[in-house]
Design a protein around this motif. Structure first.
Motif, short mmCIF file in Angstrom:
data_model
loop_
_atom_site.label_atom_id
_atom_site.label_comp_id
_atom_site.label_asym_id
_atom_site.label_seq_id
_atom_site.Cartn_x
_atom_site.Cartn_y
_atom_site.Cartn_z
N SER A 81 0.84 -1.19 0.00
CA SER A 81 0.00 0.00 0.00
C SER A 81 0.88 1.25 0.00
O SER A 81 2.08 1.18 0.29
CB SER A 81 -0.90 0.01 1.24
OG SER A 81 -0.11 0.23 2.41
N VAL A 82 0.29 2.38 -0.28
CA VAL A 82 1.01 3.65 -0.24
C VAL A 82 1.60 3.86 1.15
O VAL A 82 2.76 4.27 1.29
CB VAL A 82 0.10 4.83 -0.65
CG1 VAL A 82 0.79 6.16 -0.44
CG2 VAL A 82 -0.33 4.69 -2.11
N GLY A 83 0.84 3.57 2.19
CA GLY A 83 1.32 3.72 3.57
C GLY A 83 2.53 2.83 3.85
O GLY A 83 3.48 3.26 4.51
N GLU A 84 2.50 1.59 3.35
CA GLU A 84 3.64 0.69 3.55
C GLU A 84 4.87 1.19 2.80
O GLU A 84 5.99 1.11 3.31
CB GLU A 84 3.27 -0.72 3.08
CG GLU A 84 2.27 -1.41 3.99
CD GLU A 84 1.77 -2.72 3.41
OE1 GLU A 84 1.72 -3.72 4.16
OE2 GLU A 84 1.41 -2.75 2.20
N ILE A 85 4.67 1.72 1.61
CA ILE A 85 5.80 2.26 0.83
C ILE A 85 6.40 3.47 1.54
O ILE A 85 7.61 3.60 1.65
CB ILE A 85 5.34 2.61 -0.60
CG1 ILE A 85 5.02 1.32 -1.36
CG2 ILE A 85 6.39 3.45 -1.33
CD1 ILE A 85 4.25 1.52 -2.63
N GLN A 86 5.55 4.33 2.05
CA GLN A 86 6.04 5.50 2.79
C GLN A 86 6.76 5.07 4.07
O GLN A 86 7.76 5.68 4.46
CB GLN A 86 4.89 6.46 3.08
CG GLN A 86 4.39 7.13 1.82
CD GLN A 86 3.11 7.92 2.00
OE1 GLN A 86 2.37 7.73 2.95
NE2 GLN A 86 2.83 8.80 1.04
N SER A 87 6.29 4.01 4.71
CA SER A 87 6.97 3.49 5.90
C SER A 87 8.35 2.95 5.56
O SER A 87 9.31 3.15 6.32
CB SER A 87 6.13 2.39 6.57
OG SER A 87 4.98 2.94 7.13
N LEU A 88 8.47 2.24 4.43
CA LEU A 88 9.79 1.76 3.99
C LEU A 88 10.74 2.93 3.78
O LEU A 88 11.90 2.88 4.21
CB LEU A 88 9.67 1.00 2.67
CG LEU A 88 9.34 -0.46 2.66
CD1 LEU A 88 9.23 -0.98 1.23
CD2 LEU A 88 10.36 -1.27 3.43
#
Length: 188
Positions: A81-88
């Motif tokens: 998800s976009v949130g997971e990508i931003q977390s990475l």
């Protein structure tokens, strides 16, 4: 297709991500979506080639090596998800936040605490089924990501990470990144 410009100066670290979710492909640069494109597909093709990092099997069976540094490469058999990508991305910016002093057993321990350094350490890893983690073949979704630091302006068809004839992610020119799949169209 959609052109995605790599706008950054050479010799600087940046986080790059390619995501395929069956509905299309998206590229993210430093946690921000830079473009989307492609077509609907049930899977992103099949390939007998191995997953490669830094060229030598991305875009072509051999060659096309990246001139620079690559770090923290990950491949998922699902679309993050976009949130997971931003977390990475954020995780790569944030230091570990703890002192390594208790683990450094030398008289220079204090000087090394929370300082970026390099060490080359080899240790065995047992992977029960290496094909299950190394291939993107036949997947209906994927995410491949990593940090890159180009040492020089990339040439044409320079691979970062991927699997030849399946999911290929890299530079198609000095300032243009591409994620290519034979089944899901291409984003360049």
């Amino acid at each position: 297709s959609l052109d995605v410009t790599y706008p950054y100066a050479m010799n600087t670290w940046h986080h790059v991500v390619a995501v395929g979710d069956g509905n299309g492909i998206r590229i993210f640069l430093d946690g921000v979506q830079a473009g989307s494109g492609g077509t609907v597909t049930a899977n992103y093709a099949a390939s007998a080639s191995s997953f490669s990092v830094g060229g030598g099997g991305i875009y072509d069976a051999t060659g096309n090596f990246f001139n620079g540094q690559i770090d923290e490469v990950v491949a998922y058999h699902r679309a993050l998800s976009v949130g997971e990508i931003q977390s990475l991305y954020q995780a790569g910016l944030t230091p570990a936040g703890f002192s390594v002093l208790p683990f450094v057993k030398t008289d220079i321990g204090a000087a090394m605490s929370n300082i970026n350094a390099s060490a080359y350490i080899r240790f065995p890893i047992t992977v029960p089924d290496p094909l299950s983690i190394s291939l993107l073949s036949g997947r209906g979704a994927f995410t491949i990501a990593g940090w890159i630091k180009p040492a020089a302006t990339p040439g044409a068809r320079i691979g970062l990470f991927g699997q030849n004839d399946c999911v290929e992610f890299g530079f198609i020119s000095g300032t243009t990144m591409q994620c290519w799949t034979p089944s899901g169209g291409s984003l360049d």
